[in-house]
Design an enzyme around this catalytic site. Sequence first.
Site, PDB file in Angstrom:
ATOM      1  N   LYS A 124      43.862  35.507  22.581  1.00  0.00           N
ATOM      2  CA  LYS A 124      44.665  34.271  22.678  1.00  0.00           C
ATOM      3  C   LYS A 124      44.356  33.333  21.517  1.00  0.00           C
ATOM      4  O   LYS A 124      45.231  32.607  21.042  1.00  0.00           O
ATOM      5  CB  LYS A 124      44.448  33.565  24.016  1.00  0.00           C
ATOM      6  CG  LYS A 124      45.017  34.302  25.229  1.00  0.00           C
ATOM      7  CD  LYS A 124      46.519  34.546  25.149  1.00  0.00           C
ATOM      8  CE  LYS A 124      47.094  35.044  26.462  1.00  0.00           C
ATOM      9  NZ  LYS A 124      48.483  35.533  26.332  1.00  0.00           N
ATOM     10  N   VAL A 139      53.966  38.314  27.019  1.00  0.00           N
ATOM     11  CA  VAL A 139      53.356  39.638  27.142  1.00  0.00           C
ATOM     12  C   VAL A 139      51.865  39.525  26.852  1.00  0.00           C
ATOM     13  O   VAL A 139      51.464  38.885  25.887  1.00  0.00           O
ATOM     14  CB  VAL A 139      53.993  40.587  26.094  1.00  0.00           C
ATOM     15  CG1 VAL A 139      53.261  41.910  26.040  1.00  0.00           C
ATOM     16  CG2 VAL A 139      55.470  40.805  26.389  1.00  0.00           C
ATOM     17  N   TYR A 149      37.245  36.494  31.096  1.00  0.00           N
ATOM     18  CA  TYR A 149      38.477  36.515  30.289  1.00  0.00           C
ATOM     19  C   TYR A 149      38.222  37.278  28.977  1.00  0.00           C
ATOM     20  O   TYR A 149      39.107  37.912  28.423  1.00  0.00           O
ATOM     21  CB  TYR A 149      39.001  35.088  30.044  1.00  0.00           C
ATOM     22  CG  TYR A 149      40.468  35.056  29.663  1.00  0.00           C
ATOM     23  CD1 TYR A 149      41.448  35.577  30.519  1.00  0.00           C
ATOM     24  CD2 TYR A 149      40.886  34.518  28.441  1.00  0.00           C
ATOM     25  CE1 TYR A 149      42.794  35.552  30.172  1.00  0.00           C
ATOM     26  CE2 TYR A 149      42.225  34.488  28.090  1.00  0.00           C
ATOM     27  CZ  TYR A 149      43.180  35.006  28.963  1.00  0.00           C
ATOM     28  OH  TYR A 149      44.507  34.979  28.608  1.00  0.00           O
ATOM     29  N   THR A 161      50.325  35.809  39.128  1.00  0.00           N
ATOM     30  CA  THR A 161      51.333  36.787  38.701  1.00  0.00           C
ATOM     31  C   THR A 161      50.740  38.185  38.843  1.00  0.00           C
ATOM     32  O   THR A 161      49.569  38.330  39.208  1.00  0.00           O
ATOM     33  CB  THR A 161      51.705  36.575  37.221  1.00  0.00           C
ATOM     34  OG1 THR A 161      50.532  36.762  36.434  1.00  0.00           O
ATOM     35  CG2 THR A 161      52.273  35.189  36.973  1.00  0.00           C
TER      36      THR A 161
HETATM   37  P1  NAD Z   1      53.160  39.476  34.153  1.00  0.00           P
HETATM   38  O1  NAD Z   1      52.361  40.667  34.519  1.00  0.00           O
HETATM   39  O2  NAD Z   1      54.242  39.082  35.061  1.00  0.00           O
HETATM   40  O3  NAD Z   1      53.740  39.625  32.678  1.00  0.00           O
HETATM   41  C1  NAD Z   1      53.116  40.372  31.668  1.00  0.00           C
HETATM   42  C2  NAD Z   1      54.211  41.178  31.032  1.00  0.00           C
HETATM   43  O4  NAD Z   1      53.736  41.882  29.897  1.00  0.00           O
HETATM   44  C3  NAD Z   1      54.832  42.222  31.979  1.00  0.00           C
HETATM   45  O5  NAD Z   1      56.207  41.986  32.100  1.00  0.00           O
HETATM   46  C4  NAD Z   1      54.555  43.533  31.287  1.00  0.00           C
HETATM   47  O6  NAD Z   1      55.578  44.474  31.495  1.00  0.00           O
HETATM   48  C5  NAD Z   1      54.496  43.070  29.843  1.00  0.00           C
HETATM   49  N1  NAD Z   1      53.873  44.050  28.947  1.00  0.00           N
HETATM   50  C6  NAD Z   1      52.596  44.517  28.928  1.00  0.00           C
HETATM   51  N2  NAD Z   1      52.449  45.453  27.991  1.00  0.00           N
HETATM   52  C7  NAD Z   1      53.661  45.586  27.389  1.00  0.00           C
HETATM   53  C8  NAD Z   1      54.162  46.426  26.347  1.00  0.00           C
HETATM   54  N3  NAD Z   1      53.371  47.321  25.737  1.00  0.00           N
HETATM   55  N4  NAD Z   1      55.469  46.295  25.983  1.00  0.00           N
HETATM   56  C9  NAD Z   1      56.275  45.414  26.595  1.00  0.00           C
HETATM   57  N5  NAD Z   1      55.856  44.596  27.586  1.00  0.00           N
HETATM   58  C10 NAD Z   1      54.568  44.690  27.980  1.00  0.00           C
HETATM   59  O7  NAD Z   1      52.087  38.289  33.984  1.00  0.00           O
HETATM   60  P2  NAD Z   1      52.214  36.807  33.423  1.00  0.00           P
HETATM   61  O8  NAD Z   1      51.023  36.103  33.965  1.00  0.00           O
HETATM   62  O9  NAD Z   1      53.552  36.261  33.664  1.00  0.00           O
HETATM   63  O10 NAD Z   1      51.967  37.002  31.853  1.00  0.00           O
HETATM   64  C11 NAD Z   1      52.848  36.534  30.851  1.00  0.00           C
HETATM   65  C12 NAD Z   1      52.085  35.838  29.740  1.00  0.00           C
HETATM   66  O11 NAD Z   1      51.544  34.619  30.228  1.00  0.00           O
HETATM   67  C13 NAD Z   1      50.905  36.641  29.186  1.00  0.00           C
HETATM   68  O12 NAD Z   1      50.843  36.463  27.789  1.00  0.00           O
HETATM   69  C14 NAD Z   1      49.728  35.958  29.841  1.00  0.00           C
HETATM   70  O13 NAD Z   1      48.572  36.134  29.060  1.00  0.00           O
HETATM   71  C15 NAD Z   1      50.204  34.535  29.819  1.00  0.00           C
HETATM   72  N6  NAD Z   1      49.495  33.600  30.700  1.00  0.00           N
HETATM   73  C16 NAD Z   1      49.335  33.889  32.023  1.00  0.00           C
HETATM   74  C17 NAD Z   1      48.678  32.980  32.843  1.00  0.00           C
HETATM   75  C18 NAD Z   1      48.449  33.280  34.302  1.00  0.00           C
HETATM   76  O14 NAD Z   1      47.576  32.675  34.903  1.00  0.00           O
HETATM   77  N7  NAD Z   1      49.228  34.152  34.906  1.00  0.00           N
HETATM   78  C19 NAD Z   1      48.183  31.778  32.314  1.00  0.00           C
HETATM   79  C20 NAD Z   1      48.373  31.516  30.947  1.00  0.00           C
HETATM   80  C21 NAD Z   1      49.028  32.438  30.152  1.00  0.00           C
HETATM   81  O1  0WE Z   2      46.330  36.041  30.364  1.00  0.00           O
HETATM   82  C1  0WE Z   2      46.138  36.227  31.533  1.00  0.00           C
HETATM   83  C2  0WE Z   2      46.244  37.622  32.128  1.00  0.00           C
HETATM   84  C3  0WE Z   2      45.720  38.618  31.160  1.00  0.00           C
HETATM   85  C4  0WE Z   2      45.569  40.038  31.620  1.00  0.00           C
HETATM   86  C5  0WE Z   2      45.387  40.443  32.930  1.00  0.00           C
HETATM   87  C6  0WE Z   2      45.205  41.799  33.212  1.00  0.00           C
HETATM   88  C7  0WE Z   2      44.956  42.300  34.603  1.00  0.00           C
HETATM   89  C8  0WE Z   2      45.281  43.761  34.780  1.00  0.00           C
HETATM   90  C9  0WE Z   2      45.537  40.982  30.612  1.00  0.00           C
HETATM   91  N1  0WE Z   2      45.344  42.280  30.869  1.00  0.00           N
HETATM   92  C10 0WE Z   2      45.185  42.698  32.136  1.00  0.00           C
HETATM   93  N2  0WE Z   2      44.952  44.040  32.353  1.00  0.00           N
HETATM   94  C11 0WE Z   2      44.924  44.592  33.577  1.00  0.00           C
HETATM   95  O2  0WE Z   2      44.660  45.806  33.725  1.00  0.00           O
HETATM   96  N3  0WE Z   2      45.790  35.155  32.316  1.00  0.00           N
HETATM   97  C12 0WE Z   2      45.634  33.866  31.697  1.00  0.00           C
HETATM   98  C13 0WE Z   2      45.471  35.270  33.765  1.00  0.00           C
HETATM   99  C14 0WE Z   2      44.009  35.494  33.851  1.00  0.00           C
HETATM  100  O3  0WE Z   2      43.470  36.707  33.642  1.00  0.00           O
HETATM  101  C15 0WE Z   2      42.098  36.567  33.756  1.00  0.00           C
HETATM  102  C16 0WE Z   2      41.778  35.247  34.015  1.00  0.00           C
HETATM  103  C17 0WE Z   2      43.009  34.546  34.084  1.00  0.00           C
HETATM  104  C18 0WE Z   2      43.193  33.086  34.302  1.00  0.00           C
HETATM  105  C19 0WE Z   2      41.104  37.535  33.606  1.00  0.00           C
HETATM  106  C20 0WE Z   2      39.777  37.140  33.765  1.00  0.00           C
HETATM  107  C21 0WE Z   2      39.444  35.835  34.026  1.00  0.00           C
HETATM  108  C22 0WE Z   2      40.451  34.870  34.153  1.00  0.00           C
END
Ligand code: NAD
Ligand code: 0WE
Length: 264
Positions: A164, A92, A157, A195
């Site tokens: 983080k 999350v 970011y 995602t």
């Molecule tokens: P995602 O949007 O599929 O998942 C994010 C999830 O957070 C969603 O299921 C959303 O419902 C949930 N969420 C947000 N607010 C919430 C709340 N108040 N209560 C319950 N759930 C809540 O995106 P993702 O990329 O799979 O993100 C999952 C994790 O991976 C995050 O911590 C993200 O920072 C981390 N991450 C993502 C990437 C990337 O590039 N996508 C890289 C490294 C780490």
């Molecule tokens: O952790 C993440 C996603 C974090 C995220 C993304 C959003 C988009 C929509 C948190 N909050 C929000 N809120 C929103 O309204 N990542 C690691 C993926 C990610 O997000 C970035 C990145 C990368 C990589 C945002 C800026 C720059 C790089």
Amino acid sequence: MGFLENKKVLIVGVANKFSIAAGIADAMHKQGAEIILSYQSERLKDKVVQLGETWDCKTFIECDVTSDESISSMMSIIKKEWGCLDGIIHAVGFAPANELDGNFVDVATREGFAIAHDISVYSFTALAKAGKELMSGRNAAMLTLSYLGAERTLPNYNVMGVAKAALESTTRYLANSMGQDNIRVNAISAGPVKTLAASGIKSFRKMLSYNADRSPLKRNITSKEVGNAAAFLCSDLASGITGEILYVDAGFNITAMGDLTETD
Ligand code: NAD
Ligand code: 0WE
């Protein structure tokens, strides 16, 4: 026989099939884990239930991680269904969109900071507190998802990087605090994956190709690869590992200057 046979795992953070949490659910199911999925709100319910059925999930629970009451009622349901818990996946993260577009000092706000830290950081501790009783004394494991922005600055970011960093520190504090109950706590620092959370980000495609070009494996990673590492970390194969941040990023974090073929 899979290496997660007889493990009961709660996965928090599936929104759709592209979610990293979905890759984790898939990998853990393949290794024999039983899975309960939570979803953030009614809006996501149908999609999550449909997905969960492919992993033989029987129980789906609405949980907003910003609410202690919501978390505690989720744990009561799990107590009734399973009576115990062997793992919690925390996938999350959220910051208000305006915090993730622009120069950090200019776009940062007190409110955005608080929201980002509540949802993306404190919620991991909240799940640990509420799940501790169900997990105690059974070689249980917790896992969260981090990103390189915890340690290095990268464009846009911003407050998520600060969050983080706190999440990685939380991983160490929880690991130390829950070790006595034989609960291990780790994080995976994943490379960028397309995602829902990434879909709103300007130049995300550029970031993907930047990472692919410069990483030792010369490609991006998949949620499936994060899932396999997550399955390992939550299994008894990882019984000696706690407080660890494991990179699943095709090696991007170990490099500097790439191989110079991209530069003039
Ligand atoms: P995602 O949007 O599929 O998942 C994010 C999830 O957070 C969603 O299921 C959303 O419902 C949930 N969420 C947000 N607010 C919430 C709340 N108040 N209560 C319950 N759930 C809540 O995106 P993702 O990329 O799979 O993100 C999952 C994790 O991976 C995050 O911590 C993200 O920072 C981390 N991450 C993502 C990437 C990337 O590039 N996508 C890289 C490294 C780490
Ligand atoms: O952790 C993440 C996603 C974090 C995220 C993304 C959003 C988009 C929509 C948190 N909050 C929000 N809120 C929103 O309204 N990542 C690691 C993926 C990610 O997000 C970035 C990145 C990368 C990589 C945002 C800026 C720059 C790089």
